[in-house]
Design a protein around this motif. Structure first.
Motif, PDB file in Angstrom:
ATOM      1  N   LEU A   1       0.893  -1.115   0.082  1.00  0.00           N
ATOM      2  CA  LEU A   1      -0.039  -0.005  -0.114  1.00  0.00           C
ATOM      3  C   LEU A   1       0.602   1.260  -0.008  1.00  0.00           C
ATOM      4  CD1 LEU A   1      -2.715  -1.174   2.548  1.00  0.00           C
ATOM      5  CD2 LEU A   1      -3.043  -0.634   0.210  1.00  0.00           C
ATOM      6  N   ILE A   2       1.909   1.102   0.974  1.00  0.00           N
ATOM      7  CA  ILE A   2       2.747   2.361   0.908  1.00  0.00           C
ATOM      8  C   ILE A   2       3.597   2.777  -0.341  1.00  0.00           C
ATOM      9  CG2 ILE A   2       4.829   3.345   2.148  1.00  0.00           C
ATOM     10  CD1 ILE A   2       3.849   1.873   4.671  1.00  0.00           C
ATOM     11  N   SER A   3       3.842   1.524  -0.976  1.00  0.00           N
ATOM     12  CA  SER A   3       4.751   1.631  -2.101  1.00  0.00           C
ATOM     13  C   SER A   3       3.952   2.151  -3.319  1.00  0.00           C
ATOM     14  CB  SER A   3       5.252   0.168  -2.567  1.00  0.00           C
ATOM     15  OG  SER A   3       4.180  -0.479  -3.082  1.00  0.00           O
ATOM     16  N   GLY A   4       2.703   2.052  -3.079  1.00  0.00           N
ATOM     17  CA  GLY A   4       2.004   2.971  -4.250  1.00  0.00           C
ATOM     18  C   GLY A   4       1.452   4.523  -4.003  1.00  0.00           C
ATOM     19  N   VAL A   5       2.162   4.967  -3.018  1.00  0.00           N
ATOM     20  CA  VAL A   5       1.778   6.434  -2.738  1.00  0.00           C
ATOM     21  C   VAL A   5       2.873   7.217  -2.970  1.00  0.00           C
ATOM     22  CG1 VAL A   5       1.378   7.987  -0.867  1.00  0.00           C
ATOM     23  CG2 VAL A   5       0.359   5.908  -0.771  1.00  0.00           C
ATOM     24  N   GLU A   6       2.647   8.343  -3.789  1.00  0.00           N
ATOM     25  CA  GLU A   6       3.762   9.358  -4.239  1.00  0.00           C
ATOM     26  C   GLU A   6       4.160  10.134  -2.964  1.00  0.00           C
ATOM     27  OE1 GLU A   6       5.442   9.076  -6.742  1.00  0.00           O
ATOM     28  OE2 GLU A   6       6.809  10.751  -6.641  1.00  0.00           O
TER      29      GLU A   6
ATOM     30  N   TYR B   1       1.796   7.824   6.501  1.00  0.00           N
ATOM     31  CA  TYR B   1       1.344   6.310   7.093  1.00  0.00           C
ATOM     32  C   TYR B   1       0.981   6.703   8.536  1.00  0.00           C
ATOM     33  CZ  TYR B   1       1.941   1.705   8.899  1.00  0.00           C
ATOM     34  OH  TYR B   1       1.761   0.580   9.513  1.00  0.00           O
ATOM     35  N   VAL B   2      -0.153   6.475   8.911  1.00  0.00           N
ATOM     36  CA  VAL B   2      -0.833   6.748  10.252  1.00  0.00           C
ATOM     37  C   VAL B   2      -0.728   5.459  11.110  1.00  0.00           C
ATOM     38  CG1 VAL B   2      -2.603   7.983  11.462  1.00  0.00           C
ATOM     39  CG2 VAL B   2      -2.193   8.612   9.184  1.00  0.00           C
ATOM     40  N   VAL B   3      -0.315   5.456  12.152  1.00  0.00           N
ATOM     41  CA  VAL B   3      -0.219   4.423  13.188  1.00  0.00           C
ATOM     42  C   VAL B   3      -0.676   4.728  14.785  1.00  0.00           C
ATOM     43  CG1 VAL B   3       1.365   2.612  14.121  1.00  0.00           C
ATOM     44  CG2 VAL B   3       1.716   3.378  11.781  1.00  0.00           C
ATOM     45  N   GLY B   4      -1.495   3.789  15.236  1.00  0.00           N
ATOM     46  CA  GLY B   4      -2.043   4.134  16.619  1.00  0.00           C
ATOM     47  C   GLY B   4      -3.011   5.242  16.770  1.00  0.00           C
TER      48      GLY B   4
ATOM     49  N   GLN C   1     -12.318  14.171  13.609  1.00  0.00           N
ATOM     50  CA  GLN C   1     -10.851  14.684  13.469  1.00  0.00           C
ATOM     51  C   GLN C   1     -10.119  13.500  14.190  1.00  0.00           C
ATOM     52  OE1 GLN C   1      -9.589  18.753  14.123  1.00  0.00           O
ATOM     53  NE2 GLN C   1      -8.392  18.180  15.703  1.00  0.00           N
ATOM     54  N   PHE C   2      -9.197  13.047  13.856  1.00  0.00           N
ATOM     55  CA  PHE C   2      -8.401  12.142  14.444  1.00  0.00           C
ATOM     56  C   PHE C   2      -6.937  12.609  14.543  1.00  0.00           C
ATOM     57  CE2 PHE C   2     -12.115   9.819  13.221  1.00  0.00           C
ATOM     58  CZ  PHE C   2     -12.381   8.971  14.215  1.00  0.00           C
ATOM     59  N   THR C   3      -6.325  12.271  15.620  1.00  0.00           N
ATOM     60  CA  THR C   3      -4.655  12.299  15.598  1.00  0.00           C
ATOM     61  C   THR C   3      -4.229  10.543  15.642  1.00  0.00           C
ATOM     62  OG1 THR C   3      -4.742  12.527  18.037  1.00  0.00           O
ATOM     63  CG2 THR C   3      -4.542  14.507  16.609  1.00  0.00           C
ATOM     64  N   GLY C   4      -3.022  10.510  16.159  1.00  0.00           N
ATOM     65  CA  GLY C   4      -2.310   9.140  16.036  1.00  0.00           C
ATOM     66  C   GLY C   4      -1.110   9.138  17.058  1.00  0.00           C
ATOM     67  N   GLN C   5      -0.605   8.081  17.047  1.00  0.00           N
ATOM     68  CA  GLN C   5       0.630   7.791  17.956  1.00  0.00           C
ATOM     69  C   GLN C   5       1.938   8.122  17.036  1.00  0.00           C
ATOM     70  OE1 GLN C   5       1.065   7.195  21.166  1.00  0.00           O
ATOM     71  NE2 GLN C   5      -0.960   7.607  21.398  1.00  0.00           N
ATOM     72  N   ARG C   6       1.977   7.825  15.789  1.00  0.00           N
ATOM     73  CA  ARG C   6       2.967   7.716  14.826  1.00  0.00           C
ATOM     74  C   ARG C   6       2.660   8.236  13.462  1.00  0.00           C
ATOM     75  NH1 ARG C   6       4.574   1.714  16.891  1.00  0.00           N
ATOM     76  NH2 ARG C   6       4.354   2.017  19.125  1.00  0.00           N
ATOM     77  N   PHE C   7       3.183   9.112  13.046  1.00  0.00           N
ATOM     78  CA  PHE C   7       2.993   9.536  11.545  1.00  0.00           C
ATOM     79  C   PHE C   7       4.299   9.560  10.694  1.00  0.00           C
ATOM     80  CE2 PHE C   7       0.123  11.657  14.378  1.00  0.00           C
ATOM     81  CZ  PHE C   7      -1.067  11.339  13.723  1.00  0.00           C
ATOM     82  N   PHE C   8       4.410   8.612   9.811  1.00  0.00           N
ATOM     83  CA  PHE C   8       5.364   8.523   8.842  1.00  0.00           C
ATOM     84  C   PHE C   8       5.272   9.441   7.466  1.00  0.00           C
ATOM     85  CE2 PHE C   8       5.492   4.984  11.927  1.00  0.00           C
ATOM     86  CZ  PHE C   8       6.910   5.091  12.442  1.00  0.00           C
ATOM     87  N   ARG C   9       5.948  10.013   7.313  1.00  0.00           N
ATOM     88  CA  ARG C   9       5.962  10.803   5.959  1.00  0.00           C
ATOM     89  C   ARG C   9       6.296   9.555   4.786  1.00  0.00           C
ATOM     90  NH1 ARG C   9       9.856  14.224   3.237  1.00  0.00           N
ATOM     91  NH2 ARG C   9      11.326  13.665   4.578  1.00  0.00           N
ATOM     92  N   ILE C  10       5.538   9.666   3.627  1.00  0.00           N
ATOM     93  CA  ILE C  10       5.694   8.815   2.501  1.00  0.00           C
ATOM     94  C   ILE C  10       6.057   9.617   1.365  1.00  0.00           C
ATOM     95  CG2 ILE C  10       4.650   6.857   1.066  1.00  0.00           C
ATOM     96  CD1 ILE C  10       2.472   6.540   3.032  1.00  0.00           C
ATOM     97  N   GLU C  11       7.278   9.366   0.871  1.00  0.00           N
ATOM     98  CA  GLU C  11       7.670   9.941  -0.277  1.00  0.00           C
ATOM     99  C   GLU C  11       8.211   8.849  -1.349  1.00  0.00           C
ATOM    100  OE1 GLU C  11       7.722  13.005  -1.255  1.00  0.00           O
ATOM    101  OE2 GLU C  11       7.040  14.013   0.974  1.00  0.00           O
TER     102      GLU C  11
ATOM    103  N   LEU D   1       8.780   5.030   3.323  1.00  0.00           N
ATOM    104  CA  LEU D   1       8.952   5.939   4.547  1.00  0.00           C
ATOM    105  C   LEU D   1       9.926   6.700   4.563  1.00  0.00           C
ATOM    106  CD1 LEU D   1       7.494   3.105   7.144  1.00  0.00           C
ATOM    107  CD2 LEU D   1       6.140   4.942   5.682  1.00  0.00           C
ATOM    108  N   ALA D   2       9.660   8.028   5.159  1.00  0.00           N
ATOM    109  CA  ALA D   2      10.746   8.929   5.051  1.00  0.00           C
ATOM    110  C   ALA D   2      10.844   9.624   6.496  1.00  0.00           C
ATOM    111  CB  ALA D   2      10.719  10.053   3.909  1.00  0.00           C
TER     112      ALA D   2
END
Lengths: 467, 520
Positions: free
Chosen positions: B409-414, B418-421, B435-445, B449-450
């Motif tokens: 899924l991540i590999s198809g995102v330009e 990526y939202v976790v927790g 409105q939601f937040t999360g525990q971990r937010f990873f930038r996808i480039e 994951l970046a």
């Protein structure tokens, strides 16, 4: 709430027997006797109602050890004299299994027994609605005739708490808590209005008058304007102010602040006590003796937590100014966290009052508004960021557009993102303080008195299409 | 009995037995006394429910005991339909006389209710959908070791050891730990002849690492993403959940989060992990498909629903990839039961199929009112002092049978996140704006994951969000998440519920910067 029933398991006797059975170094026993009565309705008809009776005994055993004192807390419902020994032993076993309690303190001593300690518990019953229920039925009829649907809930509970300890305390407190929430909708449910009241005995609530006020608000909503997200001058009514400041109070534990993990932490260590938070002369305070908002005058802690300690049970509660003249004066402490932080002992109290010297009613504040929004209440408030105490939530049941000192119609609902700490800093005017029901938190907190606040730039983060 | 439209049979009862000390209570004697009195007073329907619920919790701050409690609620309730109105009363005295008195109180409350209804000129009468009688049924949830059979020292010792691991790591200033455990026993009997006895356990362990930068005053936290579960103590010890791995990665994740750049507000493609998506499902689908809400019975409090009854079968809820079930039978689900609190056997059914609203959650009254043949078993009361209300089943998003992994899924995102927790959540009273937040937010480039981002919240309208679901992960991404603390009704009640889901991709979702939202 004044009817009394003879009991074979009198709470004070249960407390005494439990204390007598204790083999621990210390013991605190709390007996809570609870009765409730409630009515609920939807679409101009009662849906569910009920009466309940509950009994809970909490035994707190403390055991001294080489490394400190441990506590064990066990609660059981429906306890009779026959169940007592097992319960006391369970608490002692829990204490022995636990490590030393961080919050350990000597049990509270001193103070005369409460005069009613040996008296039966106070009770409520459906009789509390004797005058209210017929008036409610009449308000249903009027609403139907007037093209409104009424939804809501009336609840009354009386909790009698008996606290005894091996250190000699014999305290008792009777707490009546009543709430009435009335929601009116147009039959097509495109317009909605809400009103709520806190009461001790339902003698001071008038559903017909509340329905009349809601009819006025539904009429305001007949003219509707759509507004985009943005920052608007906004009048927060007392219920909304209460909901925000109750959350702020729940987030004002001294220990967390001193450890650097709340909005009240000072950069570089310590807390922000002594810092000016508001340009208005605001005083946020609690007082167990506040007229109409009376609550337990001593600590009743059924378990230890960040801002409560079972070792503090019975500790007298004093009037406390959390904010005084706009300056952060005090954070919530137990005796333990007071030692850790160097702040005075100031346990949480079950009421909250904000006073700012204002004298205007909400209608008078509206009259002094050139263009702004008047909220009814806030909903689904949750913390987004503890560092700023940023809260999110929604407006609900009516946001009204004020122009030229008059309500000219309704606008859409919004999601907000705001911090109550920032709101106190930005508030430009406060009305007169009046009793109010915090709508969002009324399951937990009902005794509040607040003024309306004028916020020049309230952050409406997005539009909510919900009605 | 089967209902082709919205039900299938329950899972068979597990072979475990109900706690003997609960069975030793005068369950049937009290029920007989209460139901007989209700019948004698003219009740058209009466049910008796006796519950014993034991809750215990442990809290540690920095590996030291900060509080614990062990509470048992015990009592019984009588609910009647009398004269077309509900009446409810509860009590705690375990004598037949007292049970009969409580039944009489319930009838009296129904009569009071009928008076108010008459005063209002209403014709509304309470009727219940039919359900077969289930005499003398027993059901026990699926678990290995009852957490209450485990010594307290073992529980607090494990929490302390786990806290110690976090505290020993660089950058962790504080560690909080908690464990909640529940064992719920229910005995139910009604005037139609159903008698059920049930037992289930659940537990929720949680650890949080906190970092504080003394110089700047900045702080942040990282919490475990392990969900609560309808399992026994083995959940913490048998290796099915990899606690060691999660605890090992948290400090570095927290340190990276502290250094992470603040997100730039805008629209992003989101790959949402099940550890976050379960809560979005709960709020925007679970509550929205409660038919009592949609009809207005929660209007004054929990709210209503945009998914109104007239749209059943036509409402475009989301993407055609969207298939959501209501399920009271899932093994280890927090809302899994054998029979609900109206004597209805547990079932599984569709709520959203191919993106269209096709079902609701029901209790017997709501089912009858709206023409359903049968309730799908969603009545629940959280204590003997509360009346059963329509509560959530395990509401779950089905994975795509041959769907992608999270990495695919991540590999198809330009350009996305990526939202976790889960962390903060809020939704409006008709379940539109959330409105939601999360525990971990990873930038996808460029599909990779970046690094992490800070200050992220995503905000959307329910149908826009689910309409933007562009890909659904496969079964290998599926996790049964959930919560202990779902609130509803007045008086307020709390229910536990699970939500299973795969990872999923959502396109062009509005992301806020929470620091900017705070005006900083």
């Amino acid at each position: 709430m004044s009817t009394r029933t003879p009991r074979t398991n009198a709470p004070h006797e249960i407390v005494e027997r439990a204390l007598a059975l204790s083999r621990a170094d210390g013991c605190v026993v709390i007996a809570d006797e609870t009765t409730t009565a409630n009515l609920r309705w939807a679409g101009n008809a009662l849906t569910t109602n009920g009466v309940t009776r509950g009994r809970r005994l909490t035994v707190i055993a403390t055991v001294n050890g080489k490394e400190g004192t441990a506590s064990g807390v066990v609660s059981r419902a429906a306890v009779t004299a026959e169940d007592l020994e097992a319960l006391v032993r369970a608490a002692e076993a829990a204490a022995r299994a636990a490590g030393p309690a961080e919050d350990a303190q000597p049990l509270v001593t001193g103070g005369a027994p409460s005069p009613g300690f040996t008296e039966p518990p106070a009770e409520t019953s459906p009789d509390v609605f004797a005058d209210f229920a017929p008036a409610l039925g009449e308000s249903f009829r009027r609403a139907r005739d007037g093209g409104r649907e009424l939804y809501g809930f009336a609840s009354h509970a009386v909790v009698s708490s008996y606290l005894g300890s091996s250190a000699g305390l014999r305290l008792r407190h009777d707490q009546p808590t009543g709430t009435l929430e009335l929601n009116a909708k147009s039959p097509d449910r495109t317009r909605s209005a809400w009103a709520g009241r806190a009461t001790r005995d339902f003698r001071d609530v008038d559903p017909l008058a509340m329905d009349a006020d809601l009819a006025r608000r539904l009429a305001w909503a007949e003219r509707r304007t759509e507004l985009p997200a943005g920052r608007y001058e906004t009048l927060l009514p007392p219920t909304a102010v209460a909901d925000l400041l109750v959350y702020q109070t729940w987030s004002s534990g001294a220990r967390d602040a001193a450890e650097g993990r709340t909005v009240f932490s000072a950069p570089g260590g310590g807390t922000r006590t002594g810092e000016k938070l508001s340009g208005l002369p605001l005083t946020l305070r609690s007082d167990p003796g506040a007229a109409g908002l009376e609550c337990a005058p001593f600590v009743l802690a059924h378990s230890s937590g960040d801002d409560a300690s079972v070792f503090d049970n019975g500790l007298p509660l004093e009037p406390t100014d959390w904010i005084r003249d706009g300056v952060l004066n005090q954070l919530v402490t137990t005796r333990h966290s007071a030692e850790l932080t160097g702040l005075p002992v100031a346990p949480a109290v079950d009421n909250l009052l904000l006073e700012a010297g204002g004298s205007k009613s909400l209608d008078e504040l509206v009259a002094g508004t050139e263009r702004g929004l008047l909220l009814t209440c806030l909903w689904y408030i949750r913390e987004v960021d503890p560092a700023t105490l940023l809260l999110t939530g929604l407006t609900r049941d009516g946001v009204y557009l004020v122009e030229g000192g008059e309500v000219v119609g309704e606008v859409n609902n919004f999601r907000f993102n705001e911090s109550p700490v920032d709101l106190l800093a930005r508030a430009s005017e406060a009305g007169r303080t009046e009793r109010t029901l915090p709508r969002e938190w009324s399951d937990y907190f009902t005794r509040a008195a607040m003024p309306a606040l004028r916020i020049p730039d309230f952050n409406m983060s997005s539009v909510s299409p919900g009605v | 009995m089967r209902d082709a439209d919205h039900g299938r049979d329950a899972v068979p009862a597990t072979p475990r037995s109900v706690d003997e000390s609960f069975l030793a209570l005068p369950l049937r004697a009290l029920a007989d006394a209460a139901l007989a009195r209700a019948r004698a007073l003219g009740a058209d329907h009466a049910d008796f429910r006796m519950e014993r619920i034991r809750y215990a919790s442990w809290r540690l701050r920095d590996a030291k005991t900060a509080g614990s409690s062990d509470t048992t609620d015990l009592g019984y309730a009588v609910r009647v339909v009398h004269g077309g109105a509900w009446g409810f009363a509860s009590g705690v005295d375990l004598t037949m006389d007292a049970a009969a008195r409580v039944a009489a109180q319930a009838v009296a409350m129904a009569k009071l209710s009928a008076k108010v209804i008459d005063a209002a000129g209403s014709q509304e009468k309470v009727e219940l959908a039919d359900e077969p009688a289930y005499p003398d049924r027993t059901w026990v949830s699926s678990y290995g070791t009852d957490p209450f059979d485990v010594p307290d020292t073992e529980k607090s010792g494990l929490l302390a050891e786990w806290s110690g691991r976090l505290l020993a790591a660089p950058g962790v200033t504080h560690a909080d730990a908690s464990l909640l455990t529940v064992r719920e026993n229910k005995f139910y009997a009604d005037t139609a002849g159903t008698t059920t006895t049930q037992q289930r356990v659940r537990l929720h362990p949680e650890l949080t690492a906190v970092a504080v930068d003394d110089r700047t005053g900045e702080f942040d936290s990282m919490r475990t993403i392990a969900p609560p579960a309808g399992r026994g103590w083995e959940y913490l010890t048998d290796g099915r959940y990899d606690w060691d791995a999660e605890l090992a990665e948290m400090p570095e994740l927290l340190a990276e989060k502290m250094r992470a750049p603040s997100v730039r507000a805008g629209r992003y493609d989101l790959v949402v992990d099940p550890s976050n998506l379960w809560l979005t499902i709960h709020e925007s689908i679970g509550h929205a498909t409660e038919l009592d809400r949609a009809l207005g019975y929660e209007a004054a409090y929990a709210g209503t629903s945009f998914a109104t009854f007239d749209q059943l079968g036509t409402l475009k809820y989301g993407s055609e990839l969207m298939h959501v079930t209501g399920d009271r039978t899932a093994e280890h689900g927090l809302a899994t039961i054998g029979y609900d609190d109206e004597g209805v056997q547990a079932q599984s059914w569709d709520l959203v199929r191919d993106g269209v609203l096709v079902g609701y959650q029901l209790d017997r009254r709501i089912a009858k009112l709206t023409g359903f043949e049968r309730s799908n078993g969603c009545a629940y009361a959280d204590s003997p002092g509360h009346v059963p209300v329509q509560r959530m089943a395990n509401v779950s998003l089905r994975p795509a049978p041959d769907g992608p992994s999270t990495e695919e899924l991540i590999s198809g995102v330009e350009h996305g996140i990526y939202v976790v927790g889960d962390r903060s959540w809020s939704i409006d009273q008709q379940r539109y704006n959330f409105q939601f937040t999360g525990q971990r937010f990873f930038r996808i480039e460029h599909g990779r994951l970046a690094g992490q981002l800070r200050d992220v919240a995503y905000q959307a309208t329910t149908t826009d969000f689910w309409g933007s679901m562009a890909a659904v992960g496969g079964p290998q991404t599926y996790v049964l998440g959930g919560a202990f603390n779902c609130g509803k009704a007045q008086p307020g009640q709390v229910a536990s519920v699970s939500h299973g889901c795969p990872a999923a991709l959502f396109t062009a979702v509005n992301v806020l910067n929470t620091t900017q939202e705070a005006g900083r």
